[in-house]
Design an enzyme around this catalytic site. Structure first.
Site, short mmCIF file in Angstrom:
data_model
loop_
_atom_site.label_atom_id
_atom_site.label_comp_id
_atom_site.label_asym_id
_atom_site.label_seq_id
_atom_site.Cartn_x
_atom_site.Cartn_y
_atom_site.Cartn_z
N LYS A 67 4.07 10.66 7.16
CA LYS A 67 3.39 11.34 8.13
C LYS A 67 3.28 12.86 7.40
O LYS A 67 4.18 13.54 7.07
CB LYS A 67 4.52 11.56 9.28
CG LYS A 67 4.11 12.11 10.66
CD LYS A 67 3.60 11.41 11.53
CE LYS A 67 2.83 11.88 12.69
NZ LYS A 67 1.39 12.69 12.19
N LYS A 91 11.27 17.33 6.01
CA LYS A 91 11.55 17.57 7.45
C LYS A 91 11.74 16.65 8.55
O LYS A 91 12.59 16.65 9.44
CB LYS A 91 10.03 18.32 7.79
CG LYS A 91 9.79 19.17 9.03
CD LYS A 91 8.41 19.41 9.12
CE LYS A 91 7.88 20.28 8.01
NZ LYS A 91 6.48 20.54 8.21
N LYS A 103 0.87 13.99 3.12
CA LYS A 103 -0.29 15.12 3.36
C LYS A 103 -1.46 14.80 2.92
O LYS A 103 -1.55 14.00 2.06
CB LYS A 103 0.68 16.37 2.74
CG LYS A 103 0.12 17.67 3.36
CD LYS A 103 0.86 18.09 4.53
CE LYS A 103 0.60 19.37 5.10
NZ LYS A 103 1.30 19.51 6.24
N THR A 187 4.39 23.58 17.46
CA THR A 187 5.01 24.20 16.39
C THR A 187 5.51 25.60 16.56
O THR A 187 6.69 25.87 16.28
CB THR A 187 3.91 24.35 15.23
OG1 THR A 187 3.40 23.03 14.86
CG2 THR A 187 4.63 24.79 13.92
N ASN A 218 -2.74 28.86 15.12
CA ASN A 218 -2.06 28.01 16.21
C ASN A 218 -0.57 28.27 16.20
O ASN A 218 -0.06 28.71 17.51
CB ASN A 218 -2.36 26.32 15.76
CG ASN A 218 -1.70 25.73 16.46
OD1 ASN A 218 -0.39 25.57 16.65
ND2 ASN A 218 -2.26 24.47 17.17
#
Ligand code: NAD
Length: 417
Positions: A67, A91, A103, A187, A218
Site C-alpha cells: 500500500k 507505517k 510506493k 493526513t 493537502n
C-alpha cells in the site's frame, strides 16, 4: 548526508539495539520484494513525445498487500521510491493495518503539463504498471502532486485494462467513484490527533503554543487549519515559493484563499520568510509537510522548536537524529504522525470490498480512535525502552512483522525440527 535508503536502514539498526528480531526478517527487509521501472511515454498537445521514467516498488507484504502513494515530481528516482515504500511498510505495521508497503511515482513536473496531458500521463502510467498492482496485491493512493482526480483517472484505466470494476485497486478516489468520506483531510487530521494526544500526555497548554508549517498543500493546510481552530498560534507557513510570518498568528482561511487564487501563500500581505528560515524559526512546534531531508546534520543544531511533527515522509535525514535527541527535541515520527492518510485509505479499501459506504462522522471517529491508540502505544513504548518516539515506532513495527513471520516459521523453527 546518507542516501535516503541508508538513512532508513540506520533507523532499523537503532531499533534493533533494543529488541531482537529473527535474521529472516532482517534479511527480508534489507531490499524490496519487487522494484519495477517503466517508461511512461507522453504525447504532448503540440505533437511532441516525451518519455518519462516511472516506478512502482513493493517493499514488504508480510502483513498484507502493498500500500502506498504515487508521486509526480521531477526528483522521483529509484532510491526515493524504494525508501518511501519501506516507510509505508513500517507505517502500516505501526498502525496495525493489514498492509505491507509500496510506493510509485513518475519523474515529471506536472505543473508543465496541460490537463489533457496530465490525464494521458496518469493513464499511461497505469498501463505500464497494471500487472504489478491490484486490490489484493498492491494498492496505490495519492502523494505529492497527485489528487483524487488523478486517482479517478487511474482507477478508470485499471477498469478499462481488466474489464472489471475493482475500485479497491486505488484509494484516494473521488467520492463519486468509490472514494471515502474524509480521505482528503485524513493526513492533516491524523497529524493533528497525534499532536493533540501528545500535548495532553505532556500536560501542555495549547494557549500560547506557536506553530510553523512548511508545505501548504493537502496535508499541511489541513493541519494548519486544525491547529489555528484549536487555539494554537500558527505564526508561519510556506510553500515551494517561500513563506509568510506573523507573530500574532496567521489567518489560515485567508491564506488558503490566496493560495487557491494566486498559487502561493507568498502572494499574501505580511512578512516574508524563506523555507530555510522557517525550519529554524523560534517556535514550539515545527511541522515539515513538504518534501524529504529538510532537516539534516547541517541545520539540526539550529532547530529551535521543541516538538517536530513529521507530516511529510522523511523530512528529517537520519544524520540529524542524534543532534535532535541530544537537544531534547521531541520528534513525532512520520510513520505515526502522517499515518492518517493510509488509515482512511484502508477504510476506503474496506468500503470498496463491501460496497457499503460509511458516513463522514463514522470515518472521523474511527480515524481518531486509531490515531490516539497508536500514538499512546508508541509513547508507552518510548517510556518502556527509554528511547525517542521514532525508535519506539520502529520497535513496534519490526515486532509486528517479526511475529507474523514467526507464525509461519523462521530459521530457528526449521533448524530445530
Ligand atoms: P501536496 O502536493 O498537496 O503539497 C505539497 C506542498 O509542499 C505544496 O504546498 C508545495 O508548494 C510545498 N512544497 C513543495 N516543495 C517545497 C519546498 N522545497 N519547500 C517548501 N514547500 C514545498 O502534497 P501533500 O499530499 O500535502 O504531501 C506533503 C507531504 O506529506 C509529502 O511528504 C507526502 O509524502 C506526505 N504525505 C502525504 C499524504 C497524503 O495523504 N496526501 C499521506 C502521508 C504523507
Amino acid at each position: 548526508m546518507p542516501s535516503l535508503f541508508d538513512g532508513a536502514s540506520a533507523r532499523i539498526e537503532a531499533a534493533l539495539e533494543h529488541i531482537e528480531i529473527s535474521e529472516d526478517v532482517a534479511q527480508g527487509l534489507a531490499q524490496p520484494d519487487a522494484a519495477l521501472k517503466v517508461a511512461v511515454p507522453l504525447r504532448h498537445d503540440d505533437g511532441r513525445l516525451t518519455v518519462f521514467s516511472g516506478y512502482r516498488v513493493r517493499y514488504d507484504t508480510t502483513l498484507g498487500p502493498a500500500k502506498g502513494g504515487i508521486r509526480f515530481h521531477p526528483d522521483v528516482n529509484a532510491d526515493e521510491v524504494s525508501t518511501l515504500s519501506f516507510w509505508m511498510a513500517m507505517k502500516c505495521a505501526v498502525m496495525g493495518l493489514p498492509f505491507g508497503g509500496g510506493k510509485g511515482g513518475v519523474a515529471v513536473d506536472p505543473k508543465q503539463l496541460s490537463r489533457a496531458e496530465l490525464e494521458r500521463l496518469s493513464r499511461t502510467y497505469i498501463d505500464q504498471v497494471a500487472d504489478a498492482i491490484g486490490p489484493d496485491t498492491d494498492i496505490p493512493a495519492p502523494d505529492v502532486n497527485t489528487n483524487p482526480r488523478v486517482m479517478g483517472w487511474m482507477a478508470d484505466q485499471y477498469r478499462i485494462i481488466t474489464r472489471a470494476h475493482a475500485p479497491g485497486v486505488i484509494t484516494g478516489k473521488p467520492i463519486e467513484m468509490g472514494g471515502s468520506a474524509g480521505r482528503t483531510t485524513a493526513t492533516g487530521d491524523g497529524a493533528y490527533h497525534t499532536l493533540a494526544t501528545m500535548m495532553e500526555r505532556w500536560e501542555r497548554d495549547i494557549d500560547g503554543t506557536t506553530v510553523a508549517i512548511q508545505g501548504f498543500g493537502n496535508a499541511g493546510q489541513r493541519f494548519a487549519k486544525l491547529c489555528a481552530d484549536a487555539g494554537y498560534t500558527v505564526v508561519a507557513v510556506s510553500d515551494s515559493s517561500g513563506g509568510v510570518y506573523n507573530d500574532n498568528g496567521l489567518d489560515i482561511d485567508s491564506l488558503a484563499e490566496t493560495k487557491a487564487n494566486h498559487g502561493s501563500v507568498t502572494e499574501a500581505e505580511g512578512e516574508q520568510l524563506s523555507n530555510a528560515d522557517l525550519v529554524t524559526l523560534d517556535v514550539d512546534v515545527l511541522a515539515p509537510a513538504a518534501l524529504e531531508s529538510v532537516i539534516t546534520a547541517d541545520n539540526a543544531d539550529q532547530v529551535a522548536a521543541g516538538v517536530i511533527v513529521e507530516i511529510a515522509n522523511g523530512p528529517i535525514a537520519s544524520d540529524a537524529d542524534a543532534t535532535l535527541i541530544d537537544n531534547n527535541v521531541a520528534v513525532l515520527p512520520d510513520i505515526l504522525a502522517n499515518a492518517g492518510g493510509v488509515t482512511v485509505s484502508y477504510f476506503e479499501w474496506v468500503q470498496n470490498r463491501q460496497a457499503w459506504y460509511w458516513e463522514a462522522d463514522t470515518v472521523a471517529e474511527r480515524l481518531n480512535t486509531r490515531m490516539v491508540e497508536a500514538t499512546q502505544a508508541v509513547a508507552d513504548r518510548a517510556d518502556q525502552h527509554d528511547v525517542d518516539y521514532r525508535t519506539a515506532a520502529y520497535i513496534m513495527a519490526l515486532e509486528k512483522i517479526d511475529a507474523a513471520t514467526a507464525a509461519t516459521g523462521t530459521s530457528a523453527f526449521f533448524s530445530n525440527a
